[in-house]
Scaffold this motif. Structure first.
Motif, PDB file in Angstrom:
ATOM      1  N   GLU A 195       0.774  -1.140   0.024  1.00  0.00           N
ATOM      2  CA  GLU A 195      -0.089  -0.002   0.008  1.00  0.00           C
ATOM      3  C   GLU A 195       1.015   1.240  -0.002  1.00  0.00           C
ATOM      4  OE1 GLU A 195      -2.459  -0.317   3.197  1.00  0.00           O
ATOM      5  OE2 GLU A 195      -4.319  -1.497   2.200  1.00  0.00           O
ATOM      6  N   SER A 196       2.030   0.880   0.602  1.00  0.00           N
ATOM      7  CA  SER A 196       2.697   2.141   0.555  1.00  0.00           C
ATOM      8  C   SER A 196       3.746   2.568  -0.612  1.00  0.00           C
ATOM      9  CB  SER A 196       3.769   2.292   1.890  1.00  0.00           C
ATOM     10  OG  SER A 196       4.591   1.273   1.658  1.00  0.00           O
ATOM     11  N   GLY A 197       3.842   1.615  -1.491  1.00  0.00           N
ATOM     12  CA  GLY A 197       4.418   1.534  -2.551  1.00  0.00           C
ATOM     13  C   GLY A 197       5.949   1.342  -2.158  1.00  0.00           C
ATOM     14  N   TYR A 198       6.189   0.809  -1.366  1.00  0.00           N
ATOM     15  CA  TYR A 198       7.654   0.600  -0.997  1.00  0.00           C
ATOM     16  C   TYR A 198       8.302  -0.483  -1.477  1.00  0.00           C
ATOM     17  CZ  TYR A 198      11.541   0.020   2.272  1.00  0.00           C
ATOM     18  OH  TYR A 198      12.909   0.098   2.887  1.00  0.00           O
ATOM     19  N   ILE A 199       7.811  -1.478  -2.230  1.00  0.00           N
ATOM     20  CA  ILE A 199       8.091  -2.512  -2.748  1.00  0.00           C
ATOM     21  C   ILE A 199       9.132  -2.110  -3.982  1.00  0.00           C
ATOM     22  CG2 ILE A 199       7.752  -4.753  -4.041  1.00  0.00           C
ATOM     23  CD1 ILE A 199       6.898  -4.903  -1.063  1.00  0.00           C
ATOM     24  N   GLN A 200      10.324  -2.702  -3.953  1.00  0.00           N
ATOM     25  CA  GLN A 200      11.417  -2.439  -4.794  1.00  0.00           C
ATOM     26  C   GLN A 200      11.967  -3.802  -5.180  1.00  0.00           C
ATOM     27  OE1 GLN A 200      11.875   0.359  -6.771  1.00  0.00           O
ATOM     28  NE2 GLN A 200      10.394   1.575  -5.794  1.00  0.00           N
ATOM     29  N   PRO A 201      11.831  -4.481  -6.005  1.00  0.00           N
ATOM     30  CA  PRO A 201      12.250  -5.756  -6.258  1.00  0.00           C
ATOM     31  C   PRO A 201      14.026  -5.767  -6.469  1.00  0.00           C
ATOM     32  CG  PRO A 201      10.549  -5.500  -7.851  1.00  0.00           C
ATOM     33  CD  PRO A 201      10.846  -4.326  -7.147  1.00  0.00           C
ATOM     34  N   LYS A 202      14.295  -6.658  -5.775  1.00  0.00           N
ATOM     35  CA  LYS A 202      15.904  -6.859  -5.780  1.00  0.00           C
ATOM     36  C   LYS A 202      16.392  -8.259  -6.670  1.00  0.00           C
ATOM     37  CE  LYS A 202      16.570  -4.530  -1.351  1.00  0.00           C
ATOM     38  NZ  LYS A 202      17.444  -4.799   0.051  1.00  0.00           N
ATOM     39  N   LEU A 203      16.355  -7.987  -8.089  1.00  0.00           N
ATOM     40  CA  LEU A 203      16.674  -9.011  -8.813  1.00  0.00           C
ATOM     41  C   LEU A 203      17.985  -9.699  -8.688  1.00  0.00           C
ATOM     42  CD1 LEU A 203      15.363  -7.263 -12.053  1.00  0.00           C
ATOM     43  CD2 LEU A 203      13.976  -8.634 -10.250  1.00  0.00           C
ATOM     44  N   ASP A 204      17.933 -11.076  -8.643  1.00  0.00           N
ATOM     45  CA  ASP A 204      19.190 -11.958  -8.547  1.00  0.00           C
ATOM     46  C   ASP A 204      18.784 -13.243  -9.070  1.00  0.00           C
ATOM     47  OD1 ASP A 204      21.797 -12.735  -8.074  1.00  0.00           O
ATOM     48  OD2 ASP A 204      21.655 -12.595  -5.774  1.00  0.00           O
ATOM     49  N   TRP A 205      19.702 -14.062  -9.200  1.00  0.00           N
ATOM     50  CA  TRP A 205      19.413 -15.440  -9.973  1.00  0.00           C
ATOM     51  C   TRP A 205      18.884 -16.299  -8.822  1.00  0.00           C
ATOM     52  CZ3 TRP A 205      19.568 -15.182 -14.765  1.00  0.00           C
ATOM     53  CH2 TRP A 205      20.403 -14.021 -15.363  1.00  0.00           C
ATOM     54  N   CYS A 206      17.635 -16.742  -9.277  1.00  0.00           N
ATOM     55  CA  CYS A 206      16.942 -17.764  -8.400  1.00  0.00           C
ATOM     56  C   CYS A 206      16.664 -19.007  -9.036  1.00  0.00           C
ATOM     57  CB  CYS A 206      15.422 -17.143  -8.385  1.00  0.00           C
ATOM     58  SG  CYS A 206      15.425 -15.543  -7.473  1.00  0.00           S
ATOM     59  N   ASP A 207      16.845 -20.060  -8.176  1.00  0.00           N
ATOM     60  CA  ASP A 207      16.759 -21.405  -8.576  1.00  0.00           C
ATOM     61  C   ASP A 207      15.138 -21.781  -7.989  1.00  0.00           C
ATOM     62  OD1 ASP A 207      16.322 -24.200  -8.685  1.00  0.00           O
ATOM     63  OD2 ASP A 207      18.478 -24.858  -8.199  1.00  0.00           O
ATOM     64  N   LEU A 208      14.070 -21.644  -8.927  1.00  0.00           N
ATOM     65  CA  LEU A 208      12.909 -21.712  -8.505  1.00  0.00           C
ATOM     66  C   LEU A 208      12.372 -23.209  -7.991  1.00  0.00           C
ATOM     67  CD1 LEU A 208      11.297 -19.327 -10.911  1.00  0.00           C
ATOM     68  CD2 LEU A 208      12.031 -18.696  -8.608  1.00  0.00           C
ATOM     69  N   LYS A 209      13.184 -24.201  -8.543  1.00  0.00           N
ATOM     70  CA  LYS A 209      12.820 -25.401  -8.255  1.00  0.00           C
ATOM     71  C   LYS A 209      13.240 -25.794  -6.795  1.00  0.00           C
ATOM     72  CE  LYS A 209      13.652 -30.379  -9.887  1.00  0.00           C
ATOM     73  NZ  LYS A 209      14.500 -31.070 -10.711  1.00  0.00           N
ATOM     74  N   GLU A 210      14.281 -25.243  -6.375  1.00  0.00           N
ATOM     75  CA  GLU A 210      14.952 -25.515  -5.063  1.00  0.00           C
ATOM     76  C   GLU A 210      14.062 -24.573  -3.824  1.00  0.00           C
ATOM     77  OE1 GLU A 210      18.997 -24.531  -2.537  1.00  0.00           O
ATOM     78  OE2 GLU A 210      18.924 -23.888  -4.408  1.00  0.00           O
ATOM     79  N   LEU A 211      13.722 -23.405  -4.544  1.00  0.00           N
ATOM     80  CA  LEU A 211      13.027 -22.651  -3.640  1.00  0.00           C
ATOM     81  C   LEU A 211      11.595 -23.399  -3.198  1.00  0.00           C
ATOM     82  CD1 LEU A 211      12.357 -18.874  -4.126  1.00  0.00           C
ATOM     83  CD2 LEU A 211      10.415 -20.279  -3.941  1.00  0.00           C
ATOM     84  N   THR A 212      10.824 -23.737  -4.321  1.00  0.00           N
ATOM     85  CA  THR A 212       9.614 -24.583  -4.182  1.00  0.00           C
ATOM     86  C   THR A 212       9.656 -25.809  -3.118  1.00  0.00           C
ATOM     87  OG1 THR A 212       8.954 -23.956  -6.343  1.00  0.00           O
ATOM     88  CG2 THR A 212       7.686 -25.807  -5.479  1.00  0.00           C
TER      89      THR A 212
END
Length: 370
Positions: A195-212
């Motif tokens: 709601e405050s608009g504070y979200i600023q994505p910090k992009l980095d390499w993600c292993d989505l399989k491991e994350l799941t």
């Protein structure tokens, strides 16, 4: 009544806050030898909750602080000192203070939302939204707190001999309740960030399989009666996304599926990358990360699918509790990364969420060169 108190001078609101806590505290002192201090804590929490409905945020925060100090100083032994001898009492006081603050801050935020919606929607709908949220919070916050306090009370009873196995079970219940409470607080904080608009994505390499798999492991208790499946290529590329936001997205979707599907249902997460020219934004490689989270449960009522991403919305005939924040947070986090999310029912039963993100990709064999 609410309108009158809301427009009261700030000094008068502080006075009302102090007098309310003082009066309840004095009344409780008369029966201090009859009732446990936990009962006094509940009464003071009710006072703070009522004040949060009528007063501004600062007087409510003052009431929360005064209530915690009075509870400690006058009702938790040793009396007339702020010193607390047992860790259990310290935990109880801390939880009381946190819940009182959350009640005040969240109720104040809901009131702001109410004022904004007066220009867009009828007052009847606004009040219904307010009531629904407060009802859900009452359940979602009170249940884990009651579990923790009850377990602490049992452990404190010297007259009851507990086996090590029973103690371990009580501690396990306290841990589960704490995790549930933490999840609700995280959702509230995340909604505030959106709601405050504070979200600023910090992009980095993600292993989505491991994350799941990490998400499934953290939800092992909620998923113990479900079947879980992860479908992804062994050589699935890495995606340049915000790891923390992606973890919250998948967590909320899987957690939501665990709540609204029957025992034995299958929850499936499928991850792939593909060419997709629908997005206006692309990096070096015009690839799209596509994640689907599906189940074989009962699905969503067709007339409510368009509403499930709305803040504070809960399915009309659902018996499950919740604040109605999980899916709205998912949508906010997806859109913060320039992604899209859709929901539809499967033909043979169940629901499927589809998430698409434009993102740089990197083959895992190139990791050493990054």
């Amino acid at each position: 009544m609410k309108s009158i108190l809301r427009h009261t001078e700030p000094k008068s609101q502080y006075l009302i806050s102090i007098l309310s806590v003082t009066i309840v505290t004095l009344l409780c002192l008369l029966i201090r030898n009859v009732v446990e201090y936990k009962v006094v804590g509940y009464l003071l929490l009710v006072v703070v909750s009522l004040l949060a409905i009528f007063l501004d945020i600062l007087p409510v925060l003052l009431a929360a602080v005064l209530s915690a100090l009075c509870l400690d100083f006058l009702f938790i032994q040793p009396y007339y000192t702020l010193h607390i001898e047992s860790a259990e009492d310290t935990l109880l006081l801390l939880l009381f203070f946190i819940i009182a603050l959350i009640n005040g801050v969240l109720t104040n935020k809901i009131r702001k939302i109410e004022r904004e919606m007066q220009f867009k929607e009828a007052k009847v709908k606004t009040m219904q939204l307010y009531k629904t949220l407060l009802d859900s919070l009452s359940h979602e916050l009170r249940t884990p707190i009651a579990t923790i306090i009850g377990s602490i009370g049992t452990l404190q009873q010297k007259s009851v001999h507990l086996s090590e196995d029973n103690k371990s079970k009580l501690l396990s219940e306290m841990e589960k309740a704490s995790m549930r409470l933490n999840h609700q607080v995280e959702n509230l904080l995340n909604m505030s960030r959106l709601e405050s608009g504070y979200i600023q994505p910090k992009l980095d390499w993600c292993d989505l399989k491991e994350l799941t798999y990490k998400v499934f492991d953290s939800l092992s208790e909620e998923l113990k009666f479900h079947k879980t499946v992860v479908i992804a290529d062994d050589n699935l590329a890495l995606f340049k996304l915000d790891y923390g936001l992606m973890e919250q997205i998948i967590y909320n979707l899987v957690y939501n599926a665990s709540l609204y599907t029957p025992k034995g249902a299958t929850i499936e997460v499928k991850i792939k990358h593909q060419m997709d020219l629908d997005f206006e934004y692309h990096e070096d490689k015009k690839m799209t990360c596509v994640i689907t989270v599906s189940d074989d449960g009962n699905g969503f009522p067709e007339d409510e699918i368009d509403k499930v991403f709305d803040k504070f919305y809960r399915l009309q005939h659902s018996k499950t509790g919740g604040t109605g924040l999980g899916l709205s947070i998912v949508k906010g986090f997806v859109e913060a990364q320039k992604g899209k999310i859709t929901l539809k029912n499967k033909e043979k039963g169940g629901a499927i969420f589809k998430l698409s993100f434009p993102a740089k990709t990197m083959n895992t064999k190139n990791i050493g060169n990054e």
